[in-house]
Design an enzyme around this catalytic site. Structure first.
Site, PDB file in Angstrom:
ATOM      1  N   SER A  57       0.816  -1.212   0.000  1.00 29.18           N
ATOM      2  CA  SER A  57       0.000   0.000   0.000  1.00 29.18           C
ATOM      3  C   SER A  57       0.852   1.265   0.000  1.00 29.18           C
ATOM      4  O   SER A  57       0.343   2.354  -0.260  1.00 29.18           O
ATOM      5  CB  SER A  57      -0.933   0.012   1.218  1.00 29.18           C
ATOM      6  OG  SER A  57      -0.189   0.047   2.425  1.00 29.18           O
ATOM      7  N   HIS A  58       2.159   1.130   0.271  1.00 23.88           N
ATOM      8  CA  HIS A  58       3.056   2.287   0.280  1.00 23.88           C
ATOM      9  C   HIS A  58       4.213   2.115  -0.704  1.00 23.88           C
ATOM     10  O   HIS A  58       5.207   2.831  -0.612  1.00 23.88           O
ATOM     11  CB  HIS A  58       3.597   2.530   1.690  1.00 23.88           C
ATOM     12  CG  HIS A  58       2.566   3.048   2.632  1.00 23.88           C
ATOM     13  ND1 HIS A  58       1.713   2.213   3.314  1.00 23.88           N
ATOM     14  CD2 HIS A  58       2.217   4.305   2.982  1.00 23.88           C
ATOM     15  CE1 HIS A  58       0.895   2.948   4.064  1.00 23.88           C
ATOM     16  NE2 HIS A  58       1.182   4.223   3.882  1.00 23.88           N
TER      17      HIS A  58
ATOM     18  N   ARG B  95       1.752   3.773  -4.950  1.00 23.41           N
ATOM     19  CA  ARG B  95       1.651   5.191  -4.629  1.00 23.41           C
ATOM     20  C   ARG B  95       2.032   6.091  -5.812  1.00 23.41           C
ATOM     21  O   ARG B  95       1.698   7.277  -5.817  1.00 23.41           O
ATOM     22  CB  ARG B  95       2.544   5.512  -3.430  1.00 23.41           C
ATOM     23  CG  ARG B  95       2.072   4.888  -2.137  1.00 23.41           C
ATOM     24  CD  ARG B  95       0.869   5.614  -1.583  1.00 23.41           C
ATOM     25  NE  ARG B  95       0.295   4.930  -0.431  1.00 23.41           N
ATOM     26  CZ  ARG B  95      -0.528   5.493   0.431  1.00 23.41           C
ATOM     27  NH1 ARG B  95      -0.885   6.750   0.269  1.00 23.41           N
ATOM     28  NH2 ARG B  95      -1.030   4.805   1.428  1.00 23.41           N
TER      29      ARG B  95
ATOM     30  N   HIS C 189       1.836  14.973   1.244  1.00 22.67           N
ATOM     31  CA  HIS C 189       2.381  13.786   1.895  1.00 22.67           C
ATOM     32  C   HIS C 189       1.608  12.550   1.445  1.00 22.67           C
ATOM     33  O   HIS C 189       0.387  12.529   1.480  1.00 22.67           O
ATOM     34  CB  HIS C 189       2.307  13.919   3.417  1.00 22.67           C
ATOM     35  CG  HIS C 189       3.181  12.972   4.154  1.00 22.67           C
ATOM     36  ND1 HIS C 189       2.841  11.658   4.366  1.00 22.67           N
ATOM     37  CD2 HIS C 189       4.406  13.137   4.712  1.00 22.67           C
ATOM     38  CE1 HIS C 189       3.808  11.059   5.030  1.00 22.67           C
ATOM     39  NE2 HIS C 189       4.766  11.929   5.257  1.00 22.67           N
ATOM     40  N   PHE C 190       2.324  11.515   1.027  1.00 18.49           N
ATOM     41  CA  PHE C 190       1.674  10.289   0.544  1.00 18.49           C
ATOM     42  C   PHE C 190       2.278   9.032   1.134  1.00 18.49           C
ATOM     43  O   PHE C 190       1.777   7.933   0.903  1.00 18.49           O
ATOM     44  CB  PHE C 190       1.826  10.208  -0.994  1.00 18.49           C
ATOM     45  CG  PHE C 190       3.243   9.959  -1.431  1.00 18.49           C
ATOM     46  CD1 PHE C 190       3.701   8.664  -1.633  1.00 18.49           C
ATOM     47  CD2 PHE C 190       4.120  11.004  -1.615  1.00 18.49           C
ATOM     48  CE1 PHE C 190       5.019   8.426  -2.005  1.00 18.49           C
ATOM     49  CE2 PHE C 190       5.432  10.786  -1.995  1.00 18.49           C
ATOM     50  CZ  PHE C 190       5.880   9.489  -2.194  1.00 18.49           C
TER      51      PHE C 190
ATOM     52  N   ALA D 152       4.687   6.372   3.866  1.00 16.69           N
ATOM     53  CA  ALA D 152       4.857   5.884   5.227  1.00 16.69           C
ATOM     54  C   ALA D 152       5.879   6.757   5.945  1.00 16.69           C
ATOM     55  O   ALA D 152       6.660   7.487   5.313  1.00 16.69           O
ATOM     56  CB  ALA D 152       5.312   4.434   5.209  1.00 16.69           C
ATOM     57  N   LEU D 153       5.900   6.678   7.258  1.00 12.48           N
ATOM     58  CA  LEU D 153       6.843   7.460   8.048  1.00 12.48           C
ATOM     59  C   LEU D 153       8.095   6.673   8.433  1.00 12.48           C
ATOM     60  O   LEU D 153       9.089   7.263   8.850  1.00 12.48           O
ATOM     61  CB  LEU D 153       6.164   7.980   9.316  1.00 12.48           C
ATOM     62  CG  LEU D 153       5.022   8.977   9.116  1.00 12.48           C
ATOM     63  CD1 LEU D 153       4.388   9.327  10.452  1.00 12.48           C
ATOM     64  CD2 LEU D 153       5.514  10.231   8.408  1.00 12.48           C
TER      65      LEU D 153
ATOM     66  N   ARG E  21      -5.460   4.067   4.665  1.00  8.41           N
ATOM     67  CA  ARG E  21      -6.372   4.330   3.545  1.00  8.41           C
ATOM     68  C   ARG E  21      -5.982   3.493   2.325  1.00  8.41           C
ATOM     69  O   ARG E  21      -6.837   2.963   1.616  1.00  8.41           O
ATOM     70  CB  ARG E  21      -6.325   5.815   3.189  1.00  8.41           C
ATOM     71  CG  ARG E  21      -7.278   6.248   2.063  1.00  8.41           C
ATOM     72  CD  ARG E  21      -8.681   6.350   2.564  1.00  8.41           C
ATOM     73  NE  ARG E  21      -9.572   6.988   1.604  1.00  8.41           N
ATOM     74  CZ  ARG E  21     -10.864   7.190   1.806  1.00  8.41           C
ATOM     75  NH1 ARG E  21     -11.415   6.828   2.961  1.00  8.41           N
ATOM     76  NH2 ARG E  21     -11.622   7.765   0.906  1.00  8.41           N
ATOM     77  N   GLY E  22      -4.666   3.370   2.112  1.00  8.71           N
ATOM     78  CA  GLY E  22      -4.203   2.585   0.971  1.00  8.71           C
ATOM     79  C   GLY E  22      -4.600   1.128   1.044  1.00  8.71           C
ATOM     80  O   GLY E  22      -4.807   0.480   0.017  1.00  8.71           O
ATOM     81  N   GLU E  23      -4.720   0.584   2.259  1.00  7.54           N
ATOM     82  CA  GLU E  23      -5.125  -0.815   2.391  1.00  7.54           C
ATOM     83  C   GLU E  23      -6.566  -1.002   1.908  1.00  7.54           C
ATOM     84  O   GLU E  23      -6.895  -1.999   1.259  1.00  7.54           O
ATOM     85  CB  GLU E  23      -4.988  -1.264   3.849  1.00  7.54           C
ATOM     86  CG  GLU E  23      -3.559  -1.403   4.344  1.00  7.54           C
ATOM     87  CD  GLU E  23      -2.823  -2.567   3.694  1.00  7.54           C
ATOM     88  OE1 GLU E  23      -3.487  -3.442   3.098  1.00  7.54           O
ATOM     89  OE2 GLU E  23      -1.589  -2.600   3.773  1.00  7.54           O
TER      90      GLU E  23
END
Length: 338
Positions: free
Chosen positions: A47-48, A52, A120-121, A123-124, A186-188
């Site tokens: 998802s990241h 993306r 920002h899109f 993961a941290l 959200r991506g999941e």
């Protein structure tokens, strides 16, 4: 089962850079975003990962993102760095602000990096891992768009509002956790929608406030926080710390700024770095041993540490020199080059 495409790592990165470059992103931004996207894909956090790129290109084409923005680094105070991303993507702003953040943390013991006006899109964990690689502990947080209802409510107020933490350890892998304060990223939900799969119960409610396992209905309704009121309180904290505290947008304000275009969220990000040597009075090595004893107590009873799955995936990807992505995603990425 969905067909997959195996890409050598250099080809996956080249595909990412080419797609972003074709959309008009500057070479500096392309390199920073490719690092972030590949970090997610290599760790099998799909998802990241390359998924993306689709959202990044859409955000550029919609005219919201400044594709050639040159972030401005400001030495705000002895313990504070500010970076104005100038409405560009956040990875380049982080990359440029990181050296001064690390320097200040080593001098002051604690330092903060406030990134403003960024899209920002990602993961941290790639960011807090970079800080841990310098021997510093780190904490990062950011809002998003208002997709998440507060505990007891039915209307979106919060973003997914992730929090990430890192602790430097001997060896190649720090202790890291990175999780949304929503029940899922959200991506999941979007990946479940693309695959035509139901989402787990407890992730979201539909537009009428009723529980749903339908990904499409979830995206039209509201996501839920994890842990009920506890996740809701943490989400509110992130809104305040990475919004008004640093002079930037809340998730609701980011949603309004988007004006229905569906671009990446635009807001701020707060990162804190801590020097274990200064904060422990020069006893970092001694106290690192105590931390390792705690990790051993966790692992010794069969439990696992956060990010172990990611690190194992990273080792597999690096050993094979490749990553696997769904064929429909590969097709979508190739379409960006047409």
């Amino acid at each position: 089962m969905t067909d997959t495409v195996r890409l050598p790592l250099d080809q996956a990165r080249a595909l990412t850079v080419e797609a972003l470059s074709r959309a008009g992103l500057s070479p500096e931004h392309c390199a920073a975003l490719a690092d972030t996207v590949m970090a997610g894909q290599i760790d099998e956090c799909h998802s990241h990962g390359l998924y993306r790129v689709l959202g990044c290109v859409r955000s550029i084409r919609e005219g919201k993102v400044n594709a050639t923005a040159v972030p401005e680094v400001v030495d705000q105070a002895p313990g504070i760095v500010r970076v104005d991303a100038r409405h560009g993507f956040s990875p380049l702003a982080f990359r440029l602000g990181l050296p001064l953040l690390q320097e200040k943390a080593r001098t002051q013991g604690v330092a903060a990096l406030a990134i403003n006006n960024c899209f920002h899109f990602s993961a941290l964990w790639p960011e807090v891992e970079r800080i841990a690689a310098a021997g510093l502990a780190a904490l990062a947080m950011t809002p998003s768009h208002s997709w998440v209802a507060p505990a007891g409510g039915t209307k979106p107020v919060f973003g997914t509002n992730p929090i990430a933490f890192s602790w430097p350890r001997p060896g190649p892998f720090p202790f890291v956790f990175d999780f949304a304060t929503s029940a899922a990223a959200r991506g999941e939900i979007e990946l479940h929608r693309r695959a035509g799969k139901p989402i787990p119960e407890g992730w979201a409610i539909d537009g009428d406030g009723a529980p749903t396992t339908d990904a499409q209905a979830a995206m039209a309704g509201a996501m839920l926080t994890f842990g009920g009121h506890k996740g809701s309180a943490l989400a509110a904290m992130v809104e305040l710390m990475a919004g008004p505290l640093i002079g930037d947008l809340t998730s609701r304000e980011s949603q309004i700024f988007d004006a229905g275009l569906g671009a990446a969220p635009c807001h701020g990000e707060l990162l804190l770095a801590f020097d274990p040597d200064l904060l422990s009075g020069g006893r970092a090595a001694e106290n690192a041993e105590r931390a390792e004893a705690m990790f051993d107590a966790i692992l010794g009873q069969g439990a696992r540490l956060p990010s172990q799955r990611r690190y194992a995936a990273r080792q597999r990807s690096e050993a094979t020199g490749s990553v696997d992505i769904p064929k429909p995603l590969h097709d979508d990425l190739l379409a960006l080059l047409a």
